[in-house]
Design a protein around this motif. Structure first.
Motif, PDB file in Angstrom:
ATOM      1  N   TYR A   1      35.455  36.118  33.603  1.00  0.00           N
ATOM      2  CA  TYR A   1      35.971  35.494  34.825  1.00  0.00           C
ATOM      3  C   TYR A   1      37.455  35.785  35.000  1.00  0.00           C
ATOM      4  CZ  TYR A   1      38.006  31.908  37.764  1.00  0.00           C
ATOM      5  OH  TYR A   1      38.738  31.265  38.719  1.00  0.00           O
ATOM      6  N   PHE A   2      38.239  35.580  33.950  1.00  0.00           N
ATOM      7  CA  PHE A   2      39.678  35.788  34.077  1.00  0.00           C
ATOM      8  C   PHE A   2      40.019  37.267  34.190  1.00  0.00           C
ATOM      9  CE2 PHE A   2      39.945  31.422  32.483  1.00  0.00           C
ATOM     10  CZ  PHE A   2      40.884  30.907  33.366  1.00  0.00           C
ATOM     11  N   THR A   3      39.188  38.158  33.648  1.00  0.00           N
ATOM     12  CA  THR A   3      39.398  39.594  33.856  1.00  0.00           C
ATOM     13  C   THR A   3      39.209  39.948  35.322  1.00  0.00           C
ATOM     14  OG1 THR A   3      38.673  40.108  31.596  1.00  0.00           O
ATOM     15  CG2 THR A   3      38.610  41.904  33.204  1.00  0.00           C
ATOM     16  N   ARG A   4      38.161  39.392  35.934  1.00  0.00           N
ATOM     17  CA  ARG A   4      37.928  39.636  37.362  1.00  0.00           C
ATOM     18  C   ARG A   4      39.065  39.051  38.200  1.00  0.00           C
ATOM     19  NH1 ARG A   4      32.758  37.820  35.956  1.00  0.00           N
ATOM     20  NH2 ARG A   4      33.115  35.878  37.113  1.00  0.00           N
TER      21      ARG A   4
ATOM     22  N   ALA B   1      41.506  41.083  40.691  1.00  0.00           N
ATOM     23  CA  ALA B   1      41.625  40.702  42.100  1.00  0.00           C
ATOM     24  C   ALA B   1      43.078  40.438  42.461  1.00  0.00           C
ATOM     25  CB  ALA B   1      40.769  39.464  42.361  1.00  0.00           C
ATOM     26  N   ALA B   2      43.813  39.788  41.552  1.00  0.00           N
ATOM     27  CA  ALA B   2      45.228  39.502  41.830  1.00  0.00           C
ATOM     28  C   ALA B   2      46.032  40.780  41.887  1.00  0.00           C
ATOM     29  CB  ALA B   2      45.779  38.572  40.746  1.00  0.00           C
ATOM     30  N   LYS B   3      45.693  41.735  40.987  1.00  0.00           N
ATOM     31  CA  LYS B   3      46.405  43.016  40.995  1.00  0.00           C
ATOM     32  C   LYS B   3      46.143  43.786  42.283  1.00  0.00           C
ATOM     33  CE  LYS B   3      47.075  47.106  38.116  1.00  0.00           C
ATOM     34  NZ  LYS B   3      46.641  47.799  36.872  1.00  0.00           N
ATOM     35  N   ALA B   4      44.909  43.759  42.729  1.00  0.00           N
ATOM     36  CA  ALA B   4      44.562  44.455  43.976  1.00  0.00           C
ATOM     37  C   ALA B   4      45.251  43.803  45.165  1.00  0.00           C
ATOM     38  CB  ALA B   4      43.047  44.443  44.171  1.00  0.00           C
ATOM     39  N   ALA B   5      45.324  42.474  45.174  1.00  0.00           N
ATOM     40  CA  ALA B   5      45.988  41.774  46.271  1.00  0.00           C
ATOM     41  C   ALA B   5      47.472  42.085  46.296  1.00  0.00           C
ATOM     42  CB  ALA B   5      45.761  40.271  46.122  1.00  0.00           C
ATOM     43  N   LYS B   6      48.065  42.197  45.099  1.00  0.00           N
ATOM     44  CA  LYS B   6      49.492  42.518  45.015  1.00  0.00           C
ATOM     45  C   LYS B   6      49.761  43.913  45.542  1.00  0.00           C
ATOM     46  CE  LYS B   6      53.326  42.626  41.729  1.00  0.00           C
ATOM     47  NZ  LYS B   6      53.729  42.446  40.304  1.00  0.00           N
ATOM     48  N   ALA B   7      48.856  44.851  45.225  1.00  0.00           N
ATOM     49  CA  ALA B   7      49.007  46.225  45.716  1.00  0.00           C
ATOM     50  C   ALA B   7      48.887  46.268  47.231  1.00  0.00           C
ATOM     51  CB  ALA B   7      47.949  47.117  45.063  1.00  0.00           C
TER      52      ALA B   7
ATOM     53  N   LYS C   1      43.188  34.740  50.181  1.00  0.00           N
ATOM     54  CA  LYS C   1      43.644  34.194  48.911  1.00  0.00           C
ATOM     55  C   LYS C   1      42.439  33.791  48.049  1.00  0.00           C
ATOM     56  CE  LYS C   1      47.921  32.359  50.872  1.00  0.00           C
ATOM     57  NZ  LYS C   1      48.751  31.147  51.059  1.00  0.00           N
ATOM     58  N   PRO C   2      42.655  33.790  46.710  1.00  0.00           N
ATOM     59  CA  PRO C   2      41.551  33.347  45.830  1.00  0.00           C
ATOM     60  C   PRO C   2      41.123  31.932  46.177  1.00  0.00           C
ATOM     61  CG  PRO C   2      43.315  34.394  44.572  1.00  0.00           C
ATOM     62  CD  PRO C   2      43.839  34.221  45.967  1.00  0.00           C
ATOM     63  N   GLN C   3      39.850  31.753  46.242  1.00  0.00           N
ATOM     64  CA  GLN C   3      39.314  30.449  46.594  1.00  0.00           C
ATOM     65  C   GLN C   3      39.093  29.604  45.329  1.00  0.00           C
ATOM     66  OE1 GLN C   3      35.778  31.187  48.768  1.00  0.00           O
ATOM     67  NE2 GLN C   3      36.834  32.056  50.560  1.00  0.00           N
ATOM     68  N   VAL C   4      38.859  28.310  45.561  1.00  0.00           N
ATOM     69  CA  VAL C   4      38.556  27.422  44.443  1.00  0.00           C
ATOM     70  C   VAL C   4      37.257  27.857  43.779  1.00  0.00           C
ATOM     71  CG1 VAL C   4      38.022  25.043  43.782  1.00  0.00           C
ATOM     72  CG2 VAL C   4      39.753  25.506  45.529  1.00  0.00           C
ATOM     73  N   VAL C   5      37.270  27.831  42.431  1.00  0.00           N
ATOM     74  CA  VAL C   5      36.114  28.324  41.684  1.00  0.00           C
ATOM     75  C   VAL C   5      34.916  27.421  41.903  1.00  0.00           C
ATOM     76  CG1 VAL C   5      35.252  28.921  39.403  1.00  0.00           C
ATOM     77  CG2 VAL C   5      37.654  29.293  39.964  1.00  0.00           C
ATOM     78  N   THR C   6      33.783  28.040  42.233  1.00  0.00           N
ATOM     79  CA  THR C   6      32.538  27.270  42.369  1.00  0.00           C
ATOM     80  C   THR C   6      31.388  28.002  41.693  1.00  0.00           C
ATOM     81  OG1 THR C   6      32.093  28.348  44.483  1.00  0.00           O
ATOM     82  CG2 THR C   6      33.266  26.228  44.559  1.00  0.00           C
ATOM     83  N   GLU C   7      31.726  28.797  40.662  1.00  0.00           N
ATOM     84  CA  GLU C   7      30.694  29.602  40.003  1.00  0.00           C
ATOM     85  C   GLU C   7      29.923  28.736  39.005  1.00  0.00           C
ATOM     86  OE1 GLU C   7      32.001  33.728  39.003  1.00  0.00           O
ATOM     87  OE2 GLU C   7      33.965  32.839  39.355  1.00  0.00           O
ATOM     88  N   ALA C   8      29.249  27.733  39.514  1.00  0.00           N
ATOM     89  CA  ALA C   8      28.547  26.795  38.635  1.00  0.00           C
ATOM     90  C   ALA C   8      27.427  27.475  37.861  1.00  0.00           C
ATOM     91  CB  ALA C   8      27.994  25.634  39.446  1.00  0.00           C
ATOM     92  N   GLY C   9      26.897  28.556  38.394  1.00  0.00           N
ATOM     93  CA  GLY C   9      25.799  29.239  37.713  1.00  0.00           C
ATOM     94  C   GLY C   9      26.255  30.084  36.550  1.00  0.00           C
ATOM     95  N   LYS C  10      27.566  30.331  36.428  1.00  0.00           N
ATOM     96  CA  LYS C  10      28.065  31.206  35.376  1.00  0.00           C
ATOM     97  C   LYS C  10      28.915  30.457  34.360  1.00  0.00           C
ATOM     98  CE  LYS C  10      28.097  35.300  38.366  1.00  0.00           C
ATOM     99  NZ  LYS C  10      28.924  36.391  38.913  1.00  0.00           N
ATOM    100  N   LEU C  11      29.745  29.558  34.805  1.00  0.00           N
ATOM    101  CA  LEU C  11      30.633  28.829  33.914  1.00  0.00           C
ATOM    102  C   LEU C  11      30.123  27.410  33.664  1.00  0.00           C
ATOM    103  CD1 LEU C  11      34.139  29.853  35.305  1.00  0.00           C
ATOM    104  CD2 LEU C  11      32.870  30.870  33.410  1.00  0.00           C
ATOM    105  N   GLU C  12      30.480  26.869  32.507  1.00  0.00           N
ATOM    106  CA  GLU C  12      30.139  25.484  32.192  1.00  0.00           C
ATOM    107  C   GLU C  12      30.879  24.542  33.134  1.00  0.00           C
ATOM    108  OE1 GLU C  12      28.089  24.317  29.845  1.00  0.00           O
ATOM    109  OE2 GLU C  12      27.519  26.293  29.078  1.00  0.00           O
ATOM    110  N   ALA C  13      30.269  23.400  33.394  1.00  0.00           N
ATOM    111  CA  ALA C  13      30.891  22.423  34.298  1.00  0.00           C
ATOM    112  C   ALA C  13      32.254  22.004  33.770  1.00  0.00           C
ATOM    113  CB  ALA C  13      29.980  21.213  34.451  1.00  0.00           C
ATOM    114  N   ALA C  14      32.381  21.830  32.443  1.00  0.00           N
ATOM    115  CA  ALA C  14      33.665  21.432  31.864  1.00  0.00           C
ATOM    116  C   ALA C  14      34.712  22.518  32.061  1.00  0.00           C
ATOM    117  CB  ALA C  14      33.485  21.126  30.374  1.00  0.00           C
ATOM    118  N   ASP C  15      34.286  23.787  31.983  1.00  0.00           N
ATOM    119  CA  ASP C  15      35.223  24.895  32.181  1.00  0.00           C
ATOM    120  C   ASP C  15      35.659  24.970  33.642  1.00  0.00           C
ATOM    121  OD1 ASP C  15      34.830  25.412  29.521  1.00  0.00           O
ATOM    122  OD2 ASP C  15      33.333  26.984  29.861  1.00  0.00           O
TER     123      ASP C  15
END
Length: 354
Positions: free
Chosen positions: A198-201, A205-211, A234-248
């Motif tokens: 997730y943080f790699t993506r 995305a941030a690098k591409a936006a900066k470019a 801009k990056p939106q609030v994370v809602t990837e509930a199917g990939k990340l744990e709820a606590a994360d």
């Protein structure tokens, strides 16, 4: 006798004896009678047995006695499908202490065979058959934290059966710990992998936006098109509930977890993982504080030994009987409590020494 002889000498009496018969001249019998009573009472008011026991314990403190016994040992383990399999024992290099014990065991065996009739089987072991699955099916794991132990002295067969259940439970628990540990480790690896992905993506995305936001040179300027005129989202609030744990997800959305704090967060997850694994040992005990060996002295309690042999051969017990020889330290039982008889009554009794 010595005390009586000394007192008779002091009183001027002639004294003779053969074993427990004491003699003197007829005119001095009454005097000797009184002397014998007095010395008897004197002797038995002293702690004779206590002193004798202390003397023996000191004299024979290093004395060892050869002992033979039948030991019931759990030497079988269970397959995952419930069938019995023979327990295997890896041979390792024997240490000096182990070699010494082997020599002592052999010496004890030879000594007992010289002194006693020890002809018989040295081991009674179950022969594994296709019906052994029935024995495993009859076993159920027991709660090792609250089990009430059967006294092997009063009920060796019940203790042997309980030893089987305890051994079965520890092996089942070991399998549970292994399986659940694998599941915990796998879940942890996948969770960490999803966070890193997730943080790699996000970084890409941030690098591409900066470019995209970087101003172009005049020579590189082009007429804006409809697509390039649109502002970069801009990056939106994370809602990837199917990939990340709820606590994360909560940690990311609340700002607790970010790219620069990811490693620290993962270390926290590792601690939580290790804590879960440590709790498995308490949940599924694999060790028991009592050795699963029941010893019956060879030469005594023959009926109970024969019963154990029969149950093993019939496949109703999963262990085996092994005849062991060893040297045990000589010990002395505690003395019985002193009775309430008043020894001074001997002085008034007309029936003693008359």
């Amino acid at each position: 006798m010595v005390l009586s002889a000394i007192e008779c000498k002091i009183a001027g009496l002639v004294f003779a004896s053969v074993h427990d018969s004491y003699w003197t001249h007829a005119c001095d019998v009454d005097k000797m009678n009184t002397i014998l009573r007095d010395q008897f009472v004197r002797m038995h008011t002293e702690p004779i047995m206590e002193r004798l026991k202390a003397e023996f314990e000191e004299r024979y403190s290093d004395h060892m006695l050869p002992v033979a016994s039948w030991d019931y040992v759990n030497s079988f383990s269970f397959e995952k499908n419930g069938a019995l399999k023979a327990g295997t024992q890896r041979l390792s290099k024997t240490t000096r202490e182990q070699r010494r014990q082997l020599v002592e065991t052999e010496l004890a065996r030879l000594h007992l065979e010289t002194c006693e009739d020890t002809v018989g089987e040295d081991m009674v072991q179950q022969q594994i058959t296709a019906n052994d699955a029935e024995l495993a099916e009859s076993m159920e794991p027991v709660d090792l934290t609250s089990i009430e132990l059967v006294d092997s002295e009063t009920d060796p067969v019940g203790a042997a059966r309980q030893a089987d259940l305890i051994a079965y439970t520890t092996r089942i628990n070991a399998g549970r710990i292994r399986d659940e540990r694998k599941a915990i480790m796998k879940e942890h690896r996948e969770r960490v992998s999803r966070l890193r992905s997730y943080f790699t993506r996000q970084a890409k995305a941030a690098k591409a936006a900066k470019a995209e936001r970087k101003p172009r040179k005049k020579s590189e300027s082009v007429e804006p098109t409809v697509e390039s005129a649109e502002p970069t989202s801009k990056p939106q609030v994370v809602t990837e509930a199917g990939k990340l744990e709820a606590a994360d997800l909560d940690a990311i959305n609340s700002g607790v977890l970010a790219q620069d704090s990811l490693d620290t967060y993962i270390e926290t997850l590792k601690l939580d993982r290790d804590l879960q694994i440590d709790r498995l040992q308490a949940k599924y005990p694999t060790k028991f504080d009592r050795p699963l060996i029941i010893s019956l002295p060879a030469g005594s309690r023959a009926a109970e030994v024969e019963q154990l042999k029969m149950l093993i051969k019939q496949g109703k017990l999963a262990g085996r009987l092994v005849k062991s020889h060893r040297f045990d330290k000589l010990t002395f039982d505690d003395l019985p409590a002193q009775g309430d008889f008043n020894i001074n009554e001997v002085l008034q009794s007309p029936y003693f020494f008359s």
